[in-house]
Each structure stands twice: as C-alpha cells, then as structure tokens.
Write a protein that holds these residues in place. Structure first.
Motif, PDB file in Angstrom:
ATOM      1  N   GLU A 104       2.566  -3.798   1.264  1.00 30.48           N
ATOM      2  CA  GLU A 104       2.940  -4.145  -0.091  1.00 30.48           C
ATOM      3  C   GLU A 104       4.176  -5.053  -0.087  1.00 30.48           C
ATOM      4  OE1 GLU A 104       1.449  -1.522   0.749  1.00 30.48           O
ATOM      5  OE2 GLU A 104       0.294  -0.638  -0.883  1.00 30.48           O
ATOM      6  N   GLY A 105       4.075  -6.148  -0.817  1.00 32.38           N
ATOM      7  CA  GLY A 105       5.185  -7.097  -0.917  1.00 32.38           C
ATOM      8  C   GLY A 105       5.084  -8.254   0.055  1.00 32.38           C
ATOM      9  N   ALA A 106       4.273  -8.129   1.107  1.00 33.84           N
ATOM     10  CA  ALA A 106       4.138  -9.243   2.067  1.00 33.84           C
ATOM     11  C   ALA A 106       3.405 -10.393   1.391  1.00 33.84           C
ATOM     12  CB  ALA A 106       3.362  -8.782   3.297  1.00 33.84           C
ATOM     13  N   SER A 107       3.797 -11.620   1.743  1.00 38.42           N
ATOM     14  CA  SER A 107       3.091 -12.770   1.163  1.00 38.42           C
ATOM     15  C   SER A 107       2.746 -13.772   2.253  1.00 38.42           C
ATOM     16  CB  SER A 107       3.919 -13.404   0.047  1.00 38.42           C
ATOM     17  OG  SER A 107       5.126 -13.885   0.563  1.00 38.42           O
ATOM     18  N   TYR A 108       1.737 -14.558   1.978  1.00 39.38           N
ATOM     19  CA  TYR A 108       1.198 -15.532   2.928  1.00 39.38           C
ATOM     20  C   TYR A 108       0.974 -16.852   2.197  1.00 39.38           C
ATOM     21  CZ  TYR A 108       0.128 -11.264   5.532  1.00 39.38           C
ATOM     22  OH  TYR A 108       0.225 -10.065   6.172  1.00 39.38           O
ATOM     23  N   LEU A 109       1.413 -17.943   2.809  1.00 37.50           N
ATOM     24  CA  LEU A 109       1.126 -19.265   2.250  1.00 37.50           C
ATOM     25  C   LEU A 109      -0.112 -19.807   2.947  1.00 37.50           C
ATOM     26  CD1 LEU A 109       4.683 -20.826   1.898  1.00 37.50           C
ATOM     27  CD2 LEU A 109       3.161 -20.018   0.066  1.00 37.50           C
ATOM     28  N   MET A 116      -1.552 -22.318  -1.728  1.00 36.61           N
ATOM     29  CA  MET A 116      -1.906 -21.061  -2.366  1.00 36.61           C
ATOM     30  C   MET A 116      -1.076 -19.944  -1.746  1.00 36.61           C
ATOM     31  SD  MET A 116      -5.701 -19.429  -2.631  1.00 36.61           S
ATOM     32  CE  MET A 116      -5.647 -18.092  -1.467  1.00 36.61           C
ATOM     33  N   LYS A 117      -0.563 -19.106  -2.605  1.00 40.42           N
ATOM     34  CA  LYS A 117       0.244 -17.993  -2.105  1.00 40.42           C
ATOM     35  C   LYS A 117      -0.481 -16.677  -2.376  1.00 40.42           C
ATOM     36  CE  LYS A 117       4.847 -15.930  -2.578  1.00 40.42           C
ATOM     37  NZ  LYS A 117       6.037 -15.886  -3.439  1.00 40.42           N
ATOM     38  N   LEU A 118      -0.595 -15.880  -1.347  1.00 44.49           N
ATOM     39  CA  LEU A 118      -1.193 -14.546  -1.468  1.00 44.49           C
ATOM     40  C   LEU A 118      -0.082 -13.509  -1.334  1.00 44.49           C
ATOM     41  CD1 LEU A 118      -3.500 -12.350  -1.159  1.00 44.49           C
ATOM     42  CD2 LEU A 118      -3.393 -12.835   1.294  1.00 44.49           C
ATOM     43  N   THR A 119      -0.039 -12.572  -2.263  1.00 47.06           N
ATOM     44  CA  THR A 119       0.917 -11.467  -2.153  1.00 47.06           C
ATOM     45  C   THR A 119       0.151 -10.154  -2.183  1.00 47.06           C
ATOM     46  OG1 THR A 119       2.577 -12.758  -3.349  1.00 47.06           O
ATOM     47  CG2 THR A 119       2.978 -10.394  -3.167  1.00 47.06           C
ATOM     48  N   ILE A 120       0.461  -9.295  -1.233  1.00 48.21           N
ATOM     49  CA  ILE A 120      -0.188  -7.984  -1.177  1.00 48.21           C
ATOM     50  C   ILE A 120       0.507  -7.060  -2.186  1.00 48.21           C
ATOM     51  CG2 ILE A 120      -0.829  -6.032   0.308  1.00 48.21           C
ATOM     52  CD1 ILE A 120      -1.914  -8.719   1.373  1.00 48.21           C
ATOM     53  N   LEU A 121      -0.258  -6.560  -3.139  1.00 47.51           N
ATOM     54  CA  LEU A 121       0.298  -5.614  -4.119  1.00 47.51           C
ATOM     55  C   LEU A 121      -0.102  -4.177  -3.799  1.00 47.51           C
ATOM     56  CD1 LEU A 121      -0.303  -7.566  -7.462  1.00 47.51           C
ATOM     57  CD2 LEU A 121       1.725  -7.552  -6.003  1.00 47.51           C
ATOM     58  N   GLY A 122      -1.223  -4.012  -3.124  1.00 41.81           N
ATOM     59  CA  GLY A 122      -1.677  -2.668  -2.772  1.00 41.81           C
ATOM     60  C   GLY A 122      -2.600  -2.714  -1.578  1.00 41.81           C
ATOM     61  N   SER A 123      -2.342  -1.868  -0.588  1.00 47.36           N
ATOM     62  CA  SER A 123      -3.102  -1.933   0.669  1.00 47.36           C
ATOM     63  C   SER A 123      -3.751  -0.608   1.038  1.00 47.36           C
ATOM     64  CB  SER A 123      -2.165  -2.361   1.811  1.00 47.36           C
ATOM     65  OG  SER A 123      -1.156  -1.378   2.017  1.00 47.36           O
ATOM     66  N   SER A 124      -3.701   0.359   0.112  1.00 48.63           N
ATOM     67  CA  SER A 124      -4.294   1.660   0.412  1.00 48.63           C
ATOM     68  C   SER A 124      -5.718   1.743  -0.134  1.00 48.63           C
ATOM     69  CB  SER A 124      -3.471   2.793  -0.213  1.00 48.63           C
ATOM     70  OG  SER A 124      -2.250   2.955   0.469  1.00 48.63           O
ATOM     71  N   GLY A 125      -6.483   2.648   0.475  1.00 48.21           N
ATOM     72  CA  GLY A 125      -7.798   2.977  -0.057  1.00 48.21           C
ATOM     73  C   GLY A 125      -7.772   4.400  -0.570  1.00 48.21           C
ATOM     74  N   ALA A 126      -8.515   4.661  -1.600  1.00 42.87           N
ATOM     75  CA  ALA A 126      -8.684   5.988  -2.209  1.00 42.87           C
ATOM     76  C   ALA A 126      -7.410   6.454  -2.923  1.00 42.87           C
ATOM     77  CB  ALA A 126      -9.157   7.019  -1.193  1.00 42.87           C
ATOM     78  N   ALA A 127      -6.343   6.711  -2.166  1.00 43.24           N
ATOM     79  CA  ALA A 127      -5.087   7.183  -2.763  1.00 43.24           C
ATOM     80  C   ALA A 127      -3.956   6.319  -2.236  1.00 43.24           C
ATOM     81  CB  ALA A 127      -4.843   8.639  -2.390  1.00 43.24           C
TER      82      ALA A 127
END
Ligand SMILES: [Zn+2]
Ligand SMILES: [Zn+2]
Length: 253
Positions: A247-252, A1-12
C-alpha cells in the motif's frame, strides 16, 4: 502513467492495509481499478475521492467492490461544491443487479449506487477508451465471472491486472509484453482441482515469464501469508527480481 497501490490484500485487509484497489493516473484520467475493503481510506492519502473519474470492478467479490458503499456515501453526503461529476462505474456483467440486491436487503435507497455513480456494465469483448488509455479484458477462471484487465496507451500495454483467477492461457495472452504485470498470488500451494480459482506466486511467475512481461508485482495476499517468501519463489521462476505490492507504493509506466 502512474500506478499507485491502494490495497494489496485478498479477502480481508492486513493491519493498516486494504483489499484490492489500484489507482492509475494519466492526464485527466484517474482510474480506480477495484474498490475493496479499506480502499477509500487509502485513496484519500493520494487524492480526494471526488477526483476519481472512472472505476472498474474486476469481479463481484466483496474484497474487490465493498468500498463502493462508503464511496457512495461520500458522493451522497460530501460537500456539493467539491463533488464534481460522478465517476463512471464500470461493473462486470450482472454487477448492477448484484448491487441492487444488496441495497434492497439493507433498506438503503434502491438508486443509491445509480445516484452516486454513472453506472455501466462492460463485456469482456469491450474496449473501453478512457482519455488516452484503452482497457481490454479477459475472462479468467474463478468462482464467479472474473475479468483480468489490460491498460494500454499508444498501442503499448502498460499494465495488466490479473483480477482473481487460476492460471490460464487467456491471462497469458492478455499479459503479453506488458510493462508491469500485477498478478494475484493468493495461494501458498497450488489448488488441487480441475479448474483452480487462484494461483501461487510461482504460477504467477510462470505466466509472467511465458508472457515476457517486463516487471512482475505480486498482490492479493491473505493477511497471514508470507509475502517475502512468495516474492523469493516467484523470483526463482521469473528470473528477475519480483516484488510484492505494498500500500502506497507507486510505479511510473
Ligand atoms: Zn479477491
Ligand atoms: Zn475473487
């Protein structure tokens, strides 16, 4: 399974970033967990939005679902030959009514979301089966009902996402033994209330340690928060190197 971070902010969203959004790919399943502000833009760096098969929204705060609006426009006006089947959109209880209320107030067609997505609501007692993946939920303390999500495969908990919430036993139980624990760290100092709705990096690390997760990744930062400092504080508590979601980091997994 591959996880990719698309957004890591809260609120704004931070400059060039996005609010809550995480893409999981396993076989034919391309699951978008949360769809906050800016997520649709970052999703297109990884894949065409038409390739997303499932969307799960953790709770009905704007920073976790607002890009369902441009996603809906994409599906409404995008080139028909590439659109494919509408993704299944799993909302928390009451989510359908919340979206209907928004479109009613701005003169958009009442069935805007229902036409763009196959909409359903989940209960925190549900087990969602998406291909080989199983999703389970835990209600966590927040200002509105908020659901942490565990993604498992073959009986192994691969990913647990905290959603937004203060420290809780429910989250710790859900996170037990997870390969990767993606946990919010919205606060620099603990919230002084009987039932906090967010947590600090150190509190996230305490849960991670108690739940014996293998890896802790902190997320949901205000744009002006010091992420490196948060990571250092969490590392001191967790005992192993803690990283922050980018954003853009991925994890296997
Ligand atoms: Zn949030
Ligand atoms: Zn929230």
């Amino acid at each position: 399974m591959k996880l990719t971070i698309l957004g890591s902010s809260g609120a704004a969203p931070a400059e060039g970033g996005a609010c809550s959004g995480y893409l999981m790919e396993e076989g034919r399943v391309r699951l978008l967990l949360d769809c906050g502000t800016g997520v649709l833009s970052n999703l297109q760096r990884v894949m065409a939005p038409s390739k997303v098969t499932d969307i799960v929204v953790s709770h009905m705060h704007f920073d976790h679902f607002l890009d369902l609006v441009p996603f809906g426009y994409w599906r409404t006006y995008g080139p028909k030959q590439t659109l494919g089947e509408p993704p299944r959109l799993y909302l928390p209880p009451g989510g359908r009514r919340a979206l209907a209320g928004i479109v009613a107030q701005v003169g958009v067609a009442q069935d805007f979301f229902e036409r763009a997505f196959t909409v359903a609501e989940y209960s925190h007692l549900d087990v969602l089966s998406l291909g080989d993946l199983k999703l389970t939920f835990a209600l966590v303390p927040h200002y509105v009902p908020s659901y942490a999500v565990a993604v498992s495969q073959g009986g192994v908990t691969k990913l647990v996402f905290s959603s937004d919430g203060g420290p809780s036993e429910a989250l710790q139980r859900l996170a037990a033994g997870a390969a990767l624990f993606l946990c919010e760290a919205a606060l620099d100092t603990p919230e002084q209330s009987a039932q906090p709705g967010h947590m600090t990096a150190a509190q996230a690390a305490e849960i991670a340690r108690a739940a014996s997760v293998r890896q802790l990744v902190l997320t949901h930062f205000w744009p002006w928060q010091d992420r490196r400092r948060a990571a250092a504080k969490a590392t001191a508590v967790f005992g192993e190197r803690v990283v922050v979601a980018e954003e853009g980091a991925s994890y296997l997994l």
